[in-house]
Write an enzyme that holds these catalytic residues in place. Structure first.
Site, PDB file in Angstrom:
ATOM      1  N   LYS A 215       3.392   7.580   2.323  1.00  0.00           N
ATOM      2  CA  LYS A 215       3.783   6.050   2.490  1.00  0.00           C
ATOM      3  C   LYS A 215       2.381   5.339   1.990  1.00  0.00           C
ATOM      4  CE  LYS A 215       4.064   2.179   3.671  1.00  0.00           C
ATOM      5  NZ  LYS A 215       5.045   1.015   3.133  1.00  0.00           N
ATOM      6  N   CYS A 269       0.596  -4.455   3.908  1.00  0.00           N
ATOM      7  CA  CYS A 269       0.850  -3.020   3.772  1.00  0.00           C
ATOM      8  C   CYS A 269      -0.584  -2.862   2.815  1.00  0.00           C
ATOM      9  CB  CYS A 269       1.879  -3.300   2.663  1.00  0.00           C
ATOM     10  SG  CYS A 269       3.360  -4.333   4.627  1.00  0.00           S
TER      11      CYS A 269
HETATM   12  N1  SAJ Z   1      -0.169  -8.592  -5.871  1.00  0.00           N
HETATM   13  C1  SAJ Z   1      -1.694  -8.317  -6.943  1.00  0.00           C
HETATM   14  N2  SAJ Z   1      -1.170  -7.773  -8.431  1.00  0.00           N
HETATM   15  C2  SAJ Z   1      -0.637  -7.486  -8.325  1.00  0.00           C
HETATM   16  C3  SAJ Z   1       0.341  -7.597  -7.717  1.00  0.00           C
HETATM   17  C4  SAJ Z   1       0.230  -7.195  -6.085  1.00  0.00           C
HETATM   18  O1  SAJ Z   1      -2.527  -9.668  -6.667  1.00  0.00           O
HETATM   19  O2  SAJ Z   1      -0.171  -6.813 -10.167  1.00  0.00           O
HETATM   20  C5  SAJ Z   1      -0.870  -8.499  -4.624  1.00  0.00           C
HETATM   21  C6  SAJ Z   1       0.075  -9.752  -4.006  1.00  0.00           C
HETATM   22  O3  SAJ Z   1      -0.744 -10.797  -4.718  1.00  0.00           O
HETATM   23  C7  SAJ Z   1       0.064  -9.687  -2.616  1.00  0.00           C
HETATM   24  C8  SAJ Z   1      -0.238  -8.070  -2.999  1.00  0.00           C
HETATM   25  O4  SAJ Z   1      -0.712  -8.065  -3.834  1.00  0.00           O
HETATM   26  O5  SAJ Z   1      -0.839 -10.094  -2.115  1.00  0.00           O
HETATM   27  C9  SAJ Z   1       0.626  -6.796  -2.696  1.00  0.00           C
HETATM   28  O6  SAJ Z   1       1.732  -7.575  -2.748  1.00  0.00           O
HETATM   29  P1  SAJ Z   1       2.544  -6.644  -3.531  1.00  0.00           P
HETATM   30  O7  SAJ Z   1       3.703  -6.698  -3.987  1.00  0.00           O
HETATM   31  O8  SAJ Z   1       2.242  -5.487  -4.265  1.00  0.00           O
HETATM   32  O9  SAJ Z   1       3.039  -4.953  -2.176  1.00  0.00           O
HETATM   33  P2  SAJ Z   1       3.877  -5.657  -0.491  1.00  0.00           P
HETATM   34  O10 SAJ Z   1       2.645  -6.165   0.450  1.00  0.00           O
HETATM   35  O11 SAJ Z   1       4.707  -6.984  -0.550  1.00  0.00           O
HETATM   36  O12 SAJ Z   1       4.366  -4.552  -0.190  1.00  0.00           O
HETATM   37  C10 SAJ Z   1       4.055  -3.219  -0.632  1.00  0.00           C
HETATM   38  C11 SAJ Z   1       5.083  -2.428  -1.613  1.00  0.00           C
HETATM   39  N3  SAJ Z   1       4.817  -0.967  -1.615  1.00  0.00           N
HETATM   40  C12 SAJ Z   1       4.362  -0.604  -2.988  1.00  0.00           C
HETATM   41  O13 SAJ Z   1       4.657  -1.622  -3.783  1.00  0.00           O
HETATM   42  C13 SAJ Z   1       4.246   0.572  -3.776  1.00  0.00           C
HETATM   43  C14 SAJ Z   1       6.216  -2.201  -0.563  1.00  0.00           C
HETATM   44  O14 SAJ Z   1       7.037  -1.185  -1.151  1.00  0.00           O
HETATM   45  C15 SAJ Z   1       6.306  -1.633   0.586  1.00  0.00           C
HETATM   46  O15 SAJ Z   1       7.240  -1.561   1.644  1.00  0.00           O
HETATM   47  C16 SAJ Z   1       5.684  -2.526   1.287  1.00  0.00           C
HETATM   48  O16 SAJ Z   1       4.234  -2.527   0.347  1.00  0.00           O
HETATM   49  C17 SAJ Z   1       5.078  -1.875   3.211  1.00  0.00           C
HETATM   50  O17 SAJ Z   1       5.864  -2.204   3.730  1.00  0.00           O
HETATM   51  O18 SAJ Z   1       4.235  -1.131   3.025  1.00  0.00           O
END
Ligand code: SAJ
Length: 432
Positions: A215, A269
């Site tokens: 995780k 996360c």
């Molecule tokens: N972000 C960027 N650029 C990107 C992708 C995301 O700046 O290309 C930013 C987003 O805007 C946000 C942050 O990263 O601020 C996180 O967003 P996210 O969509 O990447 O992830 P979360 O936090 O919504 O969910 C993550 C997911 N983990 C992964 O993709 C590995 C989800 O599957 C997990 O269940 C969740 O964390 C968790 O609960 O751990």
């Protein structure tokens, strides 16, 4: 295991993960009790309503509550399966705080009986599931607890991390593969039987420790890759190059897939979990730590770049578009957009207008700043400066003619057709 209708499941924690999880298990036919420490949350759920915004969750919760498959309480009751979905924040020096997990385990111990399965879903440092088992063994010496007894244990203790993406939680709860780590292989098999009831994705078993690290690895992987994109954006800004174009072009390579830069990384996360790995092995994690620092540093870069643009339009109102930590959700936890907007609000007061369709009122960070919440049409009519902080669909769909004459700092790259303001907004210039 018991038939669907006879199975009693207790979910501890009715937050962003716990409530959808409880509702999905209830839909599979089990009798689900959701426990929360917040009386308002308990009351809301019992009235068939939800306290969080997530696609389709309201309809699902009202249905399972009406059918009598889901109810909520402050008080734990005996069950066959206990699912722990409480927060695991970090404290001083980014040290993980598993206090809520251990508190949940302590309350489970009061009703635990032979045959029960206890599953931890909260993101946790490696070793936490074994700590839960040790605590249960200490509190319930009458039960044979796995890892603390000889022969067959009376209960099963396992770790099964949630991996759902906010905005797609109900789909991903069912369709994603699940990693199920047992304190013993038998524990993993028992937990597997439970998850197979409502998960369509593959369920694979392993040890609790490997599942915990898996995780943390998933979120650290994403953090490191976003940090790469954010670092590129700072370099490109300094060189006066459009980072979005560079990424689009580089991603045409068959083995390159760069993620998107933004104003930083938020949510509860990805901005948190990598620290659990760093804390466990500080000497061995320079890359993971640096990625965290790069992503946190991007917030400062975004503030400096926004300031440079604001300075070019003295006295003019400035619209900050978005506060959520990512697109199309109402979650502001650890949000870089909120940090940027609140800093600008503190410095520029009533010049700052906030557009956030997912907020009914401005969060406390804006108290006393003079900044105010407005709608997108008013902002477009009255603000010559736009700072795009979140890629909400409603912002993406604004056509060029409504923003062509604006000064725009687009941290999310939602408007590739936006003409460059002169002089360039970059706060940083490289020598040479
Ligand atoms: N972000 C960027 N650029 C990107 C992708 C995301 O700046 O290309 C930013 C987003 O805007 C946000 C942050 O990263 O601020 C996180 O967003 P996210 O969509 O990447 O992830 P979360 O936090 O919504 O969910 C993550 C997911 N983990 C992964 O993709 C590995 C989800 O599957 C997990 O269940 C969740 O964390 C968790 O609960 O751990």
């Amino acid at each position: 295991m018991l038939s669907d209708a006879a199975l009693k499941v207790t979910v501890l924690g009715l937050g962003y993960i716990g409530l959808p999880t409880a509702a999905v298990i209830a839909r599979s036919g089990a009798q689900v009790l959701g426990i929360d420490v917040n009386a308002e949350v308990v009351e809301t759920v019992n009235s068939g309503k939800v306290h969080i915004e997530e696609i389709d969750l309201d309809g699902l919760v009202s249905g399972v509550v009406a059918r009598g498959n889901l109810r909520a309480s402050l008080q734990i009751e005996p069950a066959d399966v206990f699912v722990i979905a409480v927060p695991t924040p970090f404290g001083e020096n980014h040290a993980p705080d598993v206090g809520y997990v251990l508190k949940a385990a302590t309350s489970i111990a009061t009703v635990l009986k032979a045959g029960d399965v206890v599953v931890l879903e909260s993101t946790s440092p490696v070793g936490t599931t074994e700590e839960v088992a040790a605590l249960l063994a200490k509190l319930r010496p009458d039960l044979k607890v796995p890892g603390h007894c000889t022969g067959s244990a009376d209960i099963a203790v396992a770790y099964c991390p949630e991996r759902v993406l906010p905005g797609r939680i109900l789909v991903e709860l069912i369709d994603n593969d699940r990693v199920i780590g047992g304190v013993t292989p038998r524990c993993a098999r028992k937990a597997l039987q439970f998850y197979r009831r409502f998960v369509r994705g593959a369920c694979v078993t392993t040890t609790a420790r490997a599942a915990e690290m898996t995780k943390l690895t998933e979120n650290a992987f994403r953090d490191v890759n976003i940090a790469f994109a954010n670092e590129l954006s700072i370099v490109a800004d300094a060189m006066g190059i459009d980072v979005w174009e560079v990424i689009r072009l580089a991603n045409r390579h068959p083995r390159v897939n760069i993620l998107s830069p933004g104003p930083g990384v938020g949510g509860h996360c990805i901005a948190v979990d990598p620290w659990f790995l760093v804390h466990s092995a500080p000497e061995a994690t320079p890359l993971i730590r640096t990625a965290r620092e790069v992503n946190d540093g991007k917030v400062e870069h975004a503030i400096a770049t926004a300031e440079a643009m604001i300075a070019q339009a003295p006295g003019a109102p400035v619209a900050c578009l978005g506060l959520a930590f990512k697109a199309n959700i109402d979650d502001f936890r650890e949000s870089p957009a909120l940090k940027v907007a609140a800093t600008l609000a503190r410095r520029h007061g009533e010049r700052i207008r906030i557009v956030e369709p997912y907020a009914a009122a401005l969060p406390p960070a804006f108290e006393g700043t003079g900044a105010r919440l407005t709608d997108i049409d008013t902002a477009l009519e009255s603000c010559p400066v736009l700072i795009v902080l979140v890629d909400h669909d409603v912002f993406k769909s604004i056509p060029l003619e409504e923003r062509a004459d604006k000064r725009v700092y687009d941290t999310r790259g939602i408007w590739p057709d936006q003409p460059e303001p002169a002089p360039a907004a970059g706060a940083l210039r490289l020598a040479g």
